[in-house]
Every structure is written in structure tokens, then in C-alpha cells.
Design a protein around this motif. Structure first.
Motif, PDB file in Angstrom:
ATOM      1  N   SER A 283     -29.378  45.699   0.619  1.00  0.00           N
ATOM      2  CA  SER A 283     -28.201  46.511   0.048  1.00  0.00           C
ATOM      3  C   SER A 283     -28.604  46.666  -1.666  1.00  0.00           C
ATOM      4  CB  SER A 283     -27.273  45.844   0.105  1.00  0.00           C
ATOM      5  OG  SER A 283     -26.043  46.570  -0.485  1.00  0.00           O
ATOM      6  N   ASP A 284     -28.433  48.012  -2.062  1.00  0.00           N
ATOM      7  CA  ASP A 284     -28.453  48.451  -3.345  1.00  0.00           C
ATOM      8  C   ASP A 284     -30.012  48.635  -3.674  1.00  0.00           C
ATOM      9  OD1 ASP A 284     -26.307  48.766  -4.393  1.00  0.00           O
ATOM     10  OD2 ASP A 284     -26.000  46.905  -5.494  1.00  0.00           O
ATOM     11  N   ILE A 285     -30.420  49.831  -3.167  1.00  0.00           N
ATOM     12  CA  ILE A 285     -32.039  50.057  -3.341  1.00  0.00           C
ATOM     13  C   ILE A 285     -32.050  51.257  -4.415  1.00  0.00           C
ATOM     14  CG2 ILE A 285     -34.059  50.427  -2.258  1.00  0.00           C
ATOM     15  CD1 ILE A 285     -33.086  49.314   0.377  1.00  0.00           C
ATOM     16  N   GLU A 407     -22.478  43.586  19.416  1.00  0.00           N
ATOM     17  CA  GLU A 407     -21.941  44.733  18.554  1.00  0.00           C
ATOM     18  C   GLU A 407     -22.002  44.349  17.423  1.00  0.00           C
ATOM     19  OE1 GLU A 407     -17.951  45.175  20.025  1.00  0.00           O
ATOM     20  OE2 GLU A 407     -18.698  46.136  22.110  1.00  0.00           O
ATOM     21  N   ILE A 408     -22.291  44.980  16.373  1.00  0.00           N
ATOM     22  CA  ILE A 408     -22.773  44.777  15.187  1.00  0.00           C
ATOM     23  C   ILE A 408     -22.489  46.050  14.257  1.00  0.00           C
ATOM     24  CG2 ILE A 408     -24.635  44.454  13.457  1.00  0.00           C
ATOM     25  CD1 ILE A 408     -26.666  43.651  15.685  1.00  0.00           C
ATOM     26  N   VAL A 409     -21.737  45.677  13.075  1.00  0.00           N
ATOM     27  CA  VAL A 409     -20.975  46.672  12.282  1.00  0.00           C
ATOM     28  C   VAL A 409     -21.552  46.233  10.911  1.00  0.00           C
ATOM     29  CG1 VAL A 409     -19.002  47.359  11.244  1.00  0.00           C
ATOM     30  CG2 VAL A 409     -18.692  46.616  13.618  1.00  0.00           C
ATOM     31  N   PHE A 410     -22.171  47.434  10.227  1.00  0.00           N
ATOM     32  CA  PHE A 410     -22.517  47.467   8.981  1.00  0.00           C
ATOM     33  C   PHE A 410     -21.612  48.239   7.894  1.00  0.00           C
ATOM     34  CE2 PHE A 410     -26.304  46.944  11.347  1.00  0.00           C
ATOM     35  CZ  PHE A 410     -27.145  46.061  10.611  1.00  0.00           C
ATOM     36  N   PHE A 411     -21.094  47.601   6.786  1.00  0.00           N
ATOM     37  CA  PHE A 411     -20.231  48.175   5.911  1.00  0.00           C
ATOM     38  C   PHE A 411     -20.817  47.998   4.551  1.00  0.00           C
ATOM     39  CE2 PHE A 411     -15.946  48.217   3.731  1.00  0.00           C
ATOM     40  CZ  PHE A 411     -15.803  49.614   3.817  1.00  0.00           C
ATOM     41  N   ARG A 412     -21.078  49.160   3.820  1.00  0.00           N
ATOM     42  CA  ARG A 412     -21.455  49.082   2.304  1.00  0.00           C
ATOM     43  C   ARG A 412     -20.275  49.241   1.448  1.00  0.00           C
ATOM     44  NH1 ARG A 412     -21.814  47.895  -1.869  1.00  0.00           N
ATOM     45  NH2 ARG A 412     -23.170  48.316  -3.655  1.00  0.00           N
ATOM     46  N   LYS A 413     -19.755  48.225   0.842  1.00  0.00           N
ATOM     47  CA  LYS A 413     -18.499  48.686   0.027  1.00  0.00           C
ATOM     48  C   LYS A 413     -18.506  47.387  -0.968  1.00  0.00           C
ATOM     49  CE  LYS A 413     -14.534  49.967  -1.232  1.00  0.00           C
ATOM     50  NZ  LYS A 413     -14.320  51.305  -2.187  1.00  0.00           N
ATOM     51  N   ASP A 414     -18.115  47.401  -1.976  1.00  0.00           N
ATOM     52  CA  ASP A 414     -17.807  46.330  -3.080  1.00  0.00           C
ATOM     53  C   ASP A 414     -16.557  45.650  -2.886  1.00  0.00           C
ATOM     54  OD1 ASP A 414     -20.514  46.347  -3.993  1.00  0.00           O
ATOM     55  OD2 ASP A 414     -19.975  47.866  -5.502  1.00  0.00           O
ATOM     56  N   GLY A 479     -22.330  44.690   2.964  1.00  0.00           N
ATOM     57  CA  GLY A 479     -23.022  44.917   1.737  1.00  0.00           C
ATOM     58  C   GLY A 479     -22.280  44.917   0.611  1.00  0.00           C
ATOM     59  N   ASP A 480     -22.442  43.840  -0.413  1.00  0.00           N
ATOM     60  CA  ASP A 480     -21.752  43.821  -1.426  1.00  0.00           C
ATOM     61  C   ASP A 480     -22.469  43.270  -2.644  1.00  0.00           C
ATOM     62  OD1 ASP A 480     -19.787  42.564  -3.367  1.00  0.00           O
ATOM     63  OD2 ASP A 480     -18.372  43.355  -1.827  1.00  0.00           O
ATOM     64  N   LYS A 481     -21.925  43.859  -3.849  1.00  0.00           N
ATOM     65  CA  LYS A 481     -23.179  43.472  -5.070  1.00  0.00           C
ATOM     66  C   LYS A 481     -22.780  41.995  -5.498  1.00  0.00           C
ATOM     67  CE  LYS A 481     -19.517  45.174  -8.339  1.00  0.00           C
ATOM     68  NZ  LYS A 481     -19.335  46.166  -9.393  1.00  0.00           N
ATOM     69  N   SER A 482     -21.890  41.423  -4.758  1.00  0.00           N
ATOM     70  CA  SER A 482     -21.528  39.990  -5.101  1.00  0.00           C
ATOM     71  C   SER A 482     -22.867  38.979  -4.392  1.00  0.00           C
ATOM     72  CB  SER A 482     -20.391  39.477  -4.535  1.00  0.00           C
ATOM     73  OG  SER A 482     -20.249  39.713  -3.056  1.00  0.00           O
ATOM     74  N   GLU A 483     -22.905  37.697  -4.777  1.00  0.00           N
ATOM     75  CA  GLU A 483     -24.084  36.957  -4.454  1.00  0.00           C
ATOM     76  C   GLU A 483     -24.132  36.940  -2.695  1.00  0.00           C
ATOM     77  OE1 GLU A 483     -23.764  32.751  -5.211  1.00  0.00           O
ATOM     78  OE2 GLU A 483     -21.766  32.577  -5.426  1.00  0.00           O
ATOM     79  N   GLY A 498     -26.366  40.435  -0.237  1.00  0.00           N
ATOM     80  CA  GLY A 498     -26.595  40.763  -1.926  1.00  0.00           C
ATOM     81  C   GLY A 498     -27.301  41.863  -2.197  1.00  0.00           C
ATOM     82  N   SER A 499     -27.388  42.055  -3.676  1.00  0.00           N
ATOM     83  CA  SER A 499     -27.830  43.051  -4.302  1.00  0.00           C
ATOM     84  C   SER A 499     -29.529  42.976  -4.621  1.00  0.00           C
ATOM     85  CB  SER A 499     -27.041  43.211  -5.454  1.00  0.00           C
ATOM     86  OG  SER A 499     -27.630  44.533  -6.262  1.00  0.00           O
TER      87      SER A 499
END
Length: 521
Positions: A283-285, A407-414, A479-483, A498-499
Motif C-alpha cells: 500500500s502507498d506506492i 471471500e476477501i475484501v480490499f479497502f484502501r483508506k486512512d 490499506g492504511d498509512k498507520s503501522e 502498512g505504508s
């Protein structure tokens, strides 16, 4: 029943209709298995066809023939019937079926007409109504709140009944109520259900989770001077996934089509055998940062040399170190950077040939707006990458992936930062003081990926259902910018990779065993 009718029935059950040339190709395929009275070869063909993620429910001969060639090739080579490509199905958020719960019929009803992106004012009201009804029908099956039909004495002492808020005007004593937290007046919070609203004071005992506006809670308390004084409150109890599926069998909540019991058993066997399949999630590329690209090349070099290469790489945004808003003027450069990433992947022949690459946009990536769900990255930015990596997939945010039965869910959000900032009261530290666990507890019990106020995070009203977590999926990747963190709760595995740009962290995930390996450079 003739073979022709049997084939048409099986395809219709899965939601497909066949063109005549496709039907003829399938009949020719079935003739090669004269002893297959149960149609297992057709079922296998359907399994693989569903995992090809077709754009239309009308199946033509070209689509069918590609799968037939794959199956016959695998049969001739006497190989194990597992394929990285066919084990995965990708479901865009805008293609997820929409269901609403009918409290009169006690069943879900599918919305079959078109869903405009710009809904009417009534659509906003329906967002809250449908979220509430979804959780209310789930709570009605919880042991604490389900009233026995005959044993009235047991009902009085061992069970609790949820009272409509409207009834608090005439009833006295402690009551359980369920409603949405809202702020109708500045500084005054209310609890609303379908009947009425009441001002609440809940500065008392709470359970784990982030209590923000728009979250739905269960509260025990009593009326005092026109205010509902809360003694204890928490989120609606979570229901086991298997119980949900047994209660609502026959509904395609996830969006990958319906499977028969035999299909699920067969796919479960294939899933157990696929112990070597690995997903690599980053995440975060930031493609405009040469240092980040250098680190990414090291990751690709490492996986190029392993014995079994990963079946899937998931790249989640943001793909630029600067927000792609109205002041962003580097789109031509970003387009070239995507092309550079494509060539970088192309320089790793084993990965290019055997792995698939899923791209999910971040909150600051190029797109029509920051509203959820977000559509995939625009073709104008990714065209050069597509030319080099034709099997790259550019999906929505959130995105759903089916791995055999999983079933897998991807979510990119802080999300963690926004949930903590929007909290009305400090979260309880009685069970855990880990913010990520509070976040996982909140979204699973709310059955929603982003239960924030719409003024904090706008959502397309008619597509709010695409953010539902019902039934609770096997795996949720936030996907979060936190650790980076991992949390297993109620049979669900949830983790944050992680980021990558700031912490050089990523995750290697083995879906067959739900094993999470937190990694970093």
C-alpha cells in the motif's frame, strides 16, 4: 433430461445465458466424457468460467472455448487442476448485487433495476434505513435478544427485548433500545430508529469500538427528564458467518454468483491443496519517488527467485506522493511512471508469466472525486502499463476477490485516523487498548467498511451496499498509512500492510491457511 437442457439449466442457475455457438462448443466438450451422467465436467467448466470474471452474463463461444482449451490441456498433461488464473475472481464495487431486507416478508429482496450514481434525496434516507434493517434482523437472531416463543417465564428473566424508541414515552424502567447515533442539535446527541428519536446521555460504560455519528448501537438505560440515560451500550452482537449463510441461503451477497453444495465442496478441496499460493500486498506506492521504485524492484527481485512465485500482487494507492487534485499538473509524468512500473514487472519473466497484478486506487489518486466507492484508475494513466502487462487488473476501491470459496475484501483508506478523530467518546480500554483492534471490532460489528458520517466521508448513496461486510468475509485488508497490524477476530482475519513508501512494509498472505506474514525491507 437431454444434455442440451441440462447444460442450459446449469448455466441459468449460475446466472448465465448461452449463445447457440457457445452451447454447441459445450456439447462437444461434454461428449468427450460419455460416463459423466452427473455433469461434473460441465460444473468444472462453469467454475473456471466464473473465475474468468466475464463482463457479461451472455456467454459466447470465444469465452467458452478458452476455458475448454485450458481444461483439456490440463487433462492431457495429467496435472493437478489448480491454476493461479482460475483460482481468483475479481468483483468491482459497482457490480456488487444490491439487497434490501423486507421486514414483512422476513427476507432479502434484490434490486434489479439500474442504479444511478446521482441518486434522489430519498436515496440518502435509504442508506440509513437499510443499514439499520440489516443489523436489526441480525440482532433478532442473537440469543440475548431473541424471545422464546412459548416459555414466557424464561423470556422474562433470561432474555432482553428491544423496545422501539417511540415506546419510551409511556414505558418506565430499564429498557434496551437500538438506533443510529445522530446530532440533531449542536452538542446534543440523539438515538434514532424507524419510529422516533430520543436525546441520550451515554457517558457511561461502553464496549470495545469507536462510537461515532452514524454508528448503530444497542443501549440499556431508562428515561429521566426526557433524556435516555444510558447504563451500558455497545455495538450489535456479531453473528457467525456460517449461521448467516444458513439463514440466508440462496443469496449472492458477495457478487461472484451462486454455487451448488457440490461446487463448494469441490472448491474447498482445491483451496486446501493450494497451500503454496501467496498474495503480496503493498500500500502507498509512490511512483514519482525513485527511492520507492528502487525498494519495489528489490521486492520483485526477491519474489522472482522463490520456488513458487506469488499468484497475486496487490498494489494499493496512493500512486503519487502529491494528491491528484485540481492543482496537480504532473499527469503526463505519472503516466510515464506507470509505464516504467510495467517495464519493471516485465523484467521479471517468472512474475510476468505466472502472477496477476491488481491495482486499487488510494484516497488521493486520480479519479472523478473522493466519494466512495471509487472507480478504478483511468485508462489514460495506465495505458502504457497495460501494453506491457496485459493481465493487470485495475479495479475499484473497495474491491472484492474470491479465492476458491474464500471471500476477501480490499479497502484502501486512512480509516484509523478518521475514526479516532470522529469519536464522540474515548474508546474503552477494558478489553484492548490497540486502536487497530477497535477499528476491526467497529467495522465487523457494523457490517460496513466505513461507518463514518457522510459529511466526513461522502458515499454514493445508491452504492452504499458495496461497502457492506455481510456476511462477514473471511479476510479484510485495510490499506492504511498507520503501522502494519494483524488482528484475527470472530473467524475473520484482518490486517493492514502498512505504508510501503514511508515504512518499507508489506504483507505476504497465504489465503489457503489465512497465514499473515508481516514483512519489510
Amino acid at each position: 433430461m437431454s444434455m442440451r437442457k441440462k447444460i442450459q439449466k446449469k448455466f441459468k442457475t449460475r446466472g448465465y445465458s448461452l449463445k447457440i455457438d457457445a452451447l454447441n462448443s459445450i456439447l462437444a466438450f461434454a461428449d468427450q466424457f460419455p460416463g459423466d451422467d452427473e455433469g461434473e465436467a460441465i460444473d468444472l467448466l462453469l467454475d473456471h468460467l466464473q473465475m474468468e470474471n466475464l463482463n457479461s452474463s451472455v456467454v459466447d463461444a470465444e469465452s467458452v472455448q478458452g476455458v475448454i482449451n485450458l481444461l483439456l490441456g490440463a487433462n492431457d498433461a495429467a496435472e493437478e487442476p489448480t491454476s493461479n488464473a482460475s483460482s481468483l475472481a475479481f468483483i468491482d464495487a459497482f457490480l456488487v448485487p444490491k439487497y434490501r431486507y423486507d421486514s414483512v416478508k422476513k427476507q432479502f429482496i434484490e434490486h434489479t433495476s439500474s442504479l444511478p450514481v446521482h441518486g434522489e434525496a430519498s436515496s440518502k434516507t435509504q442508506v440509513y434505513r437499510e443499514r439499520f434493517m440489516l443489523l436489526l434482523q441480525r440482532v433478532s437472531r442473537a440469543e440475548l435478544f431473541s424471545m422464546p416463543a412459548f416459555d414466557a417465564e424464561k423470556s422474562q428473566f433470561d432474555n432482553s427485548e428491544i423496545s422501539p424508541i417511540q415506546s419510551l414515552v409511556v414505558q418506565i424502567g430499564r429498557k434496551w433500545v437500538m438506533g443510529v447515533i445522530s446530532q440533531l442539535e449542536d452538542g446534543h446527541f440523539y438515538l434514532e430508529d424507524l419510529s422516533a428519536s430520543v436525546e441520550i446521555d451515554f457517558q457511561h460504560k461502553i464496549t470495545t469500538g469507536f462510537f461515532t455519528e452514524n454508528t448503530i448501537i444497542l443501549a440499556e438505560g431508562e428515561m429521566q427528564n426526557g433524556i435516555f440515560q444510558v447504563i451500558t451500550c455497545g455495538f450489535p452482537p456479531l453473528e457467525d458467518r456460517d449461521k448467516t449463510l444458513n439463514t440466508h441461503s440462496g443469496y449472492d451477497f458477495f457478487g461472484n454468483g451462486m454455487l451448488t453444495k457440490e461446487d463448494r465442496i469441490r472448491l474447498a478441496d482445491l483451496e486446501r491443496q493450494a497451500v503454496n499460493e501467496t498474495f503480496v500486498i503493498l500500500s502507498d506506492i509512490w511512483l514519482d519517488d525513485e527511492e520507492v521504485l528502487g525498494k519495489l524492484e528489490k521486492v520483485l527481485d526477491g519474489f522472482e527467485s522463490v520456488e513458487v512465485v506469488p499468484s497475486l500482487f496487490v498494489f494499493m494507492g496512493n500512486f503519487s506522493s502529491h494528491p491528484c487534485n485540481l492543482s496537480f499538473g504532473s499527469y503526463p509524468r505519472l503516466r510515464k511512471q506507470f509505464g516504467k512500473l510495467g517495464r519493471m514487472i516485465g523484467n521479471h519473466p517468472r512474475l510476468k508469466e505466472s502472477s496477476r497484478f491488481l491495482f486499487i486506487p488510494g484516497p488521493d489518486d486520480a479519479g472523478p472525486s473522493t466519494v466512495l466507492p471509487r472507480c478504478g484508475l483511468p485508462n489514460s494513466l495506465t495505458e502504457e502499463l497495460r501494453d506491457v502487462i496485459p493481465n493487470a487488473i485495475f479495479s475499484s476501491n473497495p474491491c472484492r476477490v474470491k479465492f476458491y470459496n474464500q471471500e476477501i475484501v480490499f479497502f484502501r483508506k486512512d480509516l484509523l485516523y478518521q475514526m479516532r478523530r470522529s469519536c464522540l467518546i474515548p474508546p474503552s480500554a477494558e478489553e484492548t487498548d490497540d486502536p487497530f483492534q477497535h477499528l476491526v471490532y467497529t467495522i465487523t460489528h457494523q457490517s460496513h467498511l466505513c461507518p463514518l458520517p457522510l459529511m466526513v466521508q461522502p458515499i454514493i448513496w445508491n452504492y452504499d451496499h458495496s461497502l457492506r461486510l455481510y456476511p462477514t468475509p473471511h479476510t479484510i485488508i485495510l490499506g492504511d498509512k498507520s503501522e502494519q497490524k494483524v488482528c484475527k477476530f470472530g473467524g475473520t482475519t484482518c490486517f493492514n500492510p502498512g505504508s510501503f513508501s514511508t515504512d518499507s512494509t508489506f504483507v505476504a498472505y497465504r489465503p489457503s491457511t489465512q497465514e499473515v506474514e508481516l514483512s519489510g525491507l
